[in-house]
Design a protein around this motif. Structure first.
Motif, PDB file in Angstrom:
ATOM      1  N   LEU A  21       0.843  -1.206   0.000  1.00 25.46           N
ATOM      2  CA  LEU A  21       0.000   0.000   0.000  1.00 25.46           C
ATOM      3  C   LEU A  21       0.873   1.249   0.000  1.00 25.46           C
ATOM      4  O   LEU A  21       0.644   2.182  -0.770  1.00 25.46           O
ATOM      5  N   ALA A  22       1.886   1.271   0.856  1.00 24.57           N
ATOM      6  CA  ALA A  22       2.794   2.428   0.918  1.00 24.57           C
ATOM      7  C   ALA A  22       3.507   2.643  -0.417  1.00 24.57           C
ATOM      8  O   ALA A  22       3.732   3.786  -0.828  1.00 24.57           O
ATOM      9  N   SER A  23       3.842   1.554  -1.108  1.00 24.72           N
ATOM     10  CA  SER A  23       4.512   1.672  -2.414  1.00 24.72           C
ATOM     11  C   SER A  23       3.599   2.309  -3.460  1.00 24.72           C
ATOM     12  O   SER A  23       4.056   3.081  -4.302  1.00 24.72           O
ATOM     13  N   ILE A  24       2.300   1.998  -3.413  1.00 26.68           N
ATOM     14  CA  ILE A  24       1.341   2.620  -4.330  1.00 26.68           C
ATOM     15  C   ILE A  24       1.270   4.120  -4.060  1.00 26.68           C
ATOM     16  O   ILE A  24       1.300   4.936  -4.984  1.00 26.68           O
ATOM     17  N   ILE A  25       1.200   4.487  -2.783  1.00 25.10           N
ATOM     18  CA  ILE A  25       1.151   5.911  -2.418  1.00 25.10           C
ATOM     19  C   ILE A  25       2.437   6.608  -2.857  1.00 25.10           C
ATOM     20  O   ILE A  25       2.404   7.721  -3.382  1.00 25.10           O
ATOM     21  N   GLU A  26       3.572   5.945  -2.681  1.00 26.13           N
ATOM     22  CA  GLU A  26       4.874   6.509  -3.090  1.00 26.13           C
ATOM     23  C   GLU A  26       4.883   6.849  -4.574  1.00 26.13           C
ATOM     24  O   GLU A  26       5.351   7.917  -4.974  1.00 26.13           O
ATOM     25  N   VAL A  27       4.346   5.966  -5.399  1.00 22.94           N
ATOM     26  CA  VAL A  27       4.290   6.218  -6.845  1.00 22.94           C
ATOM     27  C   VAL A  27       3.357   7.389  -7.144  1.00 22.94           C
ATOM     28  O   VAL A  27       3.662   8.247  -7.984  1.00 22.94           O
ATOM     29  N   MET A  28       2.215   7.458  -6.451  1.00 25.34           N
ATOM     30  CA  MET A  28       1.256   8.549  -6.670  1.00 25.34           C
ATOM     31  C   MET A  28       1.835   9.905  -6.273  1.00 25.34           C
ATOM     32  O   MET A  28       1.596  10.905  -6.935  1.00 25.34           O
ATOM     33  N   VAL A  29       2.625   9.939  -5.206  1.00 24.38           N
ATOM     34  CA  VAL A  29       3.188  11.191  -4.699  1.00 24.38           C
ATOM     35  C   VAL A  29       4.417  11.609  -5.501  1.00 24.38           C
ATOM     36  O   VAL A  29       4.608  12.777  -5.803  1.00 24.38           O
ATOM     37  N   GLY A  30       5.257  10.647  -5.852  1.00 22.79           N
ATOM     38  CA  GLY A  30       6.494  10.965  -6.571  1.00 22.79           C
ATOM     39  C   GLY A  30       7.614  11.343  -5.615  1.00 22.79           C
ATOM     40  O   GLY A  30       7.453  11.293  -4.397  1.00 22.79           O
ATOM     41  N   LEU A  37      13.304  12.983  20.851  1.00 21.19           N
ATOM     42  CA  LEU A  37      13.103  12.908  22.299  1.00 21.19           C
ATOM     43  C   LEU A  37      14.277  12.113  22.858  1.00 21.19           C
ATOM     44  O   LEU A  37      14.236  10.886  22.889  1.00 21.19           O
ATOM     45  N   GLY A  38      15.338  12.826  23.236  1.00 19.25           N
ATOM     46  CA  GLY A  38      16.572  12.146  23.624  1.00 19.25           C
ATOM     47  C   GLY A  38      17.135  11.427  22.409  1.00 19.25           C
ATOM     48  O   GLY A  38      17.234  11.997  21.327  1.00 19.25           O
ATOM     49  N   PRO A  39      17.447  10.111  22.541  1.00 21.13           N
ATOM     50  CA  PRO A  39      17.974   9.372  21.390  1.00 21.13           C
ATOM     51  C   PRO A  39      16.881   8.855  20.450  1.00 21.13           C
ATOM     52  O   PRO A  39      17.180   8.296  19.404  1.00 21.13           O
ATOM     53  N   MET A  40      15.624   9.038  20.832  1.00 24.08           N
ATOM     54  CA  MET A  40      14.504   8.507  20.047  1.00 24.08           C
ATOM     55  C   MET A  40      14.017   9.548  19.036  1.00 24.08           C
ATOM     56  O   MET A  40      13.921  10.734  19.344  1.00 24.08           O
ATOM     57  N   ARG A  41      13.688   9.047  17.829  1.00 21.77           N
ATOM     58  CA  ARG A  41      13.198   9.922  16.769  1.00 21.77           C
ATOM     59  C   ARG A  41      11.778   9.495  16.390  1.00 21.77           C
ATOM     60  O   ARG A  41      11.539   8.343  16.073  1.00 21.77           O
ATOM     61  N   LEU A  42      10.875  10.471  16.371  1.00 23.58           N
ATOM     62  CA  LEU A  42       9.526  10.253  15.858  1.00 23.58           C
ATOM     63  C   LEU A  42       9.459  10.911  14.492  1.00 23.58           C
ATOM     64  O   LEU A  42       9.710  12.106  14.366  1.00 23.58           O
ATOM     65  N   GLN A  43       9.153  10.115  13.477  1.00 27.88           N
ATOM     66  CA  GLN A  43       8.973  10.622  12.114  1.00 27.88           C
ATOM     67  C   GLN A  43       7.507  10.442  11.747  1.00 27.88           C
ATOM     68  O   GLN A  43       6.963   9.356  11.925  1.00 27.88           O
ATOM     69  N   ILE A  44       6.913  11.475  11.232  1.00 29.54           N
ATOM     70  CA  ILE A  44       5.558  11.385  10.696  1.00 29.54           C
ATOM     71  C   ILE A  44       5.537  12.229   9.429  1.00 29.54           C
ATOM     72  O   ILE A  44       5.919  13.390   9.456  1.00 29.54           O
ATOM     73  N   GLY A  45       5.102  11.638   8.334  1.00 36.62           N
ATOM     74  CA  GLY A  45       4.967  12.405   7.105  1.00 36.62           C
ATOM     75  C   GLY A  45       5.475  11.666   5.901  1.00 36.62           C
ATOM     76  O   GLY A  45       5.561  10.440   5.890  1.00 36.62           O
ATOM     77  N   PHE A  46       5.802  12.421   4.880  1.00 36.64           N
ATOM     78  CA  PHE A  46       6.209  11.860   3.598  1.00 36.64           C
ATOM     79  C   PHE A  46       7.713  11.981   3.423  1.00 36.64           C
ATOM     80  O   PHE A  46       8.267  13.080   3.442  1.00 36.64           O
ATOM     81  N   LEU A  47       8.362  10.831   3.257  1.00 40.55           N
ATOM     82  CA  LEU A  47       9.807  10.785   3.058  1.00 40.55           C
ATOM     83  C   LEU A  47      10.159  11.390   1.698  1.00 40.55           C
ATOM     84  O   LEU A  47       9.289  11.615   0.862  1.00 40.55           O
ATOM     85  N   LYS A  48      11.438  11.609   1.455  1.00 38.92           N
ATOM     86  CA  LYS A  48      11.875  12.203   0.184  1.00 38.92           C
ATOM     87  C   LYS A  48      11.479  11.366  -1.025  1.00 38.92           C
ATOM     88  O   LYS A  48      11.283  11.896  -2.108  1.00 38.92           O
ATOM     89  N   CYS A  49      11.323  10.068  -0.843  1.00 36.65           N
ATOM     90  CA  CYS A  49      10.910   9.196  -1.953  1.00 36.65           C
ATOM     91  C   CYS A  49       9.404   9.257  -2.193  1.00 36.65           C
ATOM     92  O   CYS A  49       8.913   8.712  -3.175  1.00 36.65           O
ATOM     93  N   GLY A  50       8.656   9.919  -1.303  1.00 35.16           N
ATOM     94  CA  GLY A  50       7.210  10.043  -1.460  1.00 35.16           C
ATOM     95  C   GLY A  50       6.417   9.057  -0.641  1.00 35.16           C
ATOM     96  O   GLY A  50       5.194   9.094  -0.616  1.00 35.16           O
ATOM     97  N   ARG A  51       7.098   8.160   0.051  1.00 31.02           N
ATOM     98  CA  ARG A  51       6.416   7.147   0.862  1.00 31.02           C
ATOM     99  C   ARG A  51       5.969   7.747   2.193  1.00 31.02           C
ATOM    100  O   ARG A  51       6.740   8.433   2.849  1.00 31.02           O
ATOM    101  N   PRO A  52       4.729   7.488   2.595  1.00 28.76           N
ATOM    102  CA  PRO A  52       4.300   7.941   3.913  1.00 28.76           C
ATOM    103  C   PRO A  52       4.934   7.061   4.989  1.00 28.76           C
ATOM    104  O   PRO A  52       5.090   5.859   4.792  1.00 28.76           O
TER     105      PRO A  52
END
Length: 166
Positions: A98-107, A142-157
């Motif tokens: 599913l994420a790969s389909i979204i990645e293609v749609m977003v670019g 948050l200290g050594p922990m990273r929370l990522q939310i959003g669209f990566l550079k490849c377009g994948r959520p």
């Protein structure tokens, strides 16, 4: 910000659906790959294709990646292979097809439109993609922990909370 909240809701919903339905997708995986249906979205064809191409083995989990310690204690056999696949595709890397389909749609990302830094490493940005969509991305440390939310550079959520150094 609404899109980020929507991604969180989508993540919760797809995990709630995938965790119990993945066994059905796993049992139908060959048929789903021949004629993709709704269960195909629950699989991870990127890792399956890599396994066939690079290792010449038909697997449903990352051969070299992080594995579940309780699963690895199971005796070798079909159940262990299924549990490895369930851990990889239902729990750890949920709905990659599913994420790969979204990645293609977003670019791919063309440029960062706006960026707001929150301290040394945390930030929120709006990114322009080749589909001409402008979509958000946030990193909160948050200290050594990273929370990522959003669209990566490849377009994948992506939604991920982990220590990237481990």
């Amino acid at each position: 910000m609404i899109i980020l909240i929507g991604l969180v809701i989508l993540e919760v919903a797809k995990r709630a659906v995938t965790l119990p339905l993945y066994p059905l997708a796993y049992s139908r995986r060959k048929k789903e790959r021949e004629s993709p249906g709704i269960f195909w979205l629950l699989l991870d064809d990127t890792i399956h294709d890599e396994g066939l191409r690079d290792y010449k083995i038909d697997i449903e989990y990352c051969y070299y990646g992080k594995k579940s310690k309780p699963v690895e204690r199971l005796p070798e056999g079909a159940f262990k292979e299924f549990m490895r696949a369930w851990y990889w595709s239902a729990w750890r890397n949920n709905c990659i097809n599913l994420a790969s389909i979204i990645e293609v749609m977003v670019g791919t990302m063309v440029r960062e439109v706006e960026r707001k830094n929150w301290g040394a490493r945390s930030f929120y940005s709006l990114r322009s993609f080749s589909s001409e969509r402008i979509l958000p991305y946030m990193e909160l440390w948050l200290g050594p922990m990273r929370l990522q939310i959003g669209f990566l550079k490849c377009g994948r959520p992506q939604i991920q909370f982990r220590n990237p150094t481990i």
